[in-house]
Design an enzyme around this catalytic site. Sequence first.
Site, PDB file in Angstrom:
ATOM      1  N   SER A  91       0.832  -1.206   0.000  1.00 52.36           N
ATOM      2  CA  SER A  91       0.000   0.000   0.000  1.00 52.36           C
ATOM      3  C   SER A  91       0.873   1.264   0.000  1.00 52.36           C
ATOM      4  CB  SER A  91      -0.959  -0.042   1.189  1.00 52.36           C
ATOM      5  OG  SER A  91      -2.000   0.892   1.031  1.00 52.36           O
TER       6      SER A  91
ATOM      7  N   HIS B 296      -7.209  -6.212  -0.242  1.00 52.97           N
ATOM      8  CA  HIS B 296      -6.097  -5.266  -0.299  1.00 52.97           C
ATOM      9  C   HIS B 296      -4.901  -5.746   0.516  1.00 52.97           C
ATOM     10  CE1 HIS B 296      -3.875  -1.573  -0.467  1.00 52.97           C
ATOM     11  NE2 HIS B 296      -4.103  -1.267   0.801  1.00 52.97           N
TER      12      HIS B 296
ATOM     13  N   ASP C 102      -9.323  -7.185  -4.480  1.00 58.47           N
ATOM     14  CA  ASP C 102      -8.645  -5.953  -4.066  1.00 58.47           C
ATOM     15  C   ASP C 102      -9.468  -4.732  -4.457  1.00 58.47           C
ATOM     16  OD1 ASP C 102      -6.653  -4.052  -3.383  1.00 58.47           O
ATOM     17  OD2 ASP C 102      -5.096  -5.508  -3.906  1.00 58.47           O
TER      18      ASP C 102
END
Length: 539
Positions: free
Chosen positions: A239, A514, A467
């Site tokens: 991320s 994610h 995701d």
Amino acid sequence: MTATTGNGGDDDPRIRTQQSPLASKRANESNTPAEENRKGKFGGFFTLGYKEAVNQWWANIPAAAAEHTVLSYIPYLRKPPTHTQTGSAPPSTNASTMSLDPSMDKEAAPVKTSSLIDPYGPRQWTSQMVNLGGKNRALNEFSVQRLDETHEQNLVMLHGYGAGLGFFYKNFEGLSRVPGWTVYALDLLGMGRSSRPPFRVHAKDRQKSITEAEDWFVDALEEWRVKRKIDRFTLLGHSLGGYMAVAYALKYPGHLNKLILASPVGIPEDPYAVNAAMPDPSDSTLTNEFSQDQEATIEHSNPKIPEPAKTTGDNNNFLNARSKAQKQGSSGDDTTPSAPRKPLPKWLTYLWDANISPFSLVRWAGPLGPRFVSGWTSRRFSHLPLDEAQALHNYAYSLFKQRGSGEYALAYILAPGAFARSPLIRRIHGVGRQMIATNGSATSSVEVAEQRRENGIPVVLMYGENDWMDIAGGYAAEQKINEEKERALVSASAEEKKNDRGSAKCLIIKKAGHHVYLDGFEEFNEVMREEMLDVSKRR
């Protein structure tokens, strides 16, 4: 890969999960189904009860203790080492400064696991602070080193926004199995249990402000590398950590063997974000990070993704993302959406532009802080066993309530909606193609005649099957990196083409969202081991 080829049917024990510990507790206490407890405007979102929230706030679990509990779930590591140089005392009423305590008694001795209890051992597990230059600048580090082996390779792991290295607890053991590797996980400066110096941006220019915010993190990483006397390493970022990994590769070239980006933020371009307008992305929205139930995410396969896409990775067509990226790239228009997006709520953009982070709200909430955090943790960890989910909730809250520092960089880097103000798609093709000195060091002070260009590095982009991050950006990045390689080798000699290491590929982790490293940790670890072995073979 067993983790990617399972049938995944409803009766498959590998995908049977337990309900969120917080939601389950409330449901059991009322003797009613969990869904019936989701009443009221916010009752279903903040699953921790008021009484439980106040009790947790009053308990004031130190961040060091919460991290220790999470790391105790690492297989074969019965008593993880945990230094207490930061996060060892409960925050005060005014919130902890997370300042560094250099006292010797705050350090933690390394822990060794012998081959008698550790089938992949012997290994040494270490928790320590690495001091950097300047006032109150130090990085929290957790490492795993294989004993009785020659150590030639290093893996460095960076977490996402507001998180901490403890979230990689499902990966430390699996990744440290690879012979000849040392695994490091770092808390970003101003996050996790690293020190939290005041965050300030002095530049007035828009682009310089973005660069200054990025440098806050990447300069600290480079200082750490120098302190550790590591010449080259493989860098994994998740991320925001993925975003910073790219920024590091561009600013400090010549030190990476491979770059692995796990659901990185900031790749695709959005004209509204670039021009400081208010994006409301349809395919990628930060809202999903807080509202997506992970139990449903890992339990169900995305029907829109062909099965071959989940195992072959590089040849997949996830949600037509590859064709979408290629179409945009061939037309030269990868910046303009087909239709204007609806603006985000004014209150959200106001808080974002005022640089009021979600963690500020947690701190201001006082006794209700744990309840607010439960709105995220009850969904994020709903697929985990009760005790692990509770440990991660405590860990998350112990970090979120600390003094604000690195978290304030977000508003300079991302616009509302999680699109980058300086998109990586504009610059990721430069990874592995920067000018460096002939001795391999990165410098801009040497004469041009003494410089050479990097010969590329492999870049791997990983996304979860479910995701919320925009996979199309990943395929666009893959395309740009490979196109740049073709341009770089047009006039190259046969020897230069042979030595070029540049490449890019996208991989999909099945039944993951994610947080691919946690949702699909078995497949993730297997893919990572393969990538690490690939680095070893290239040496």
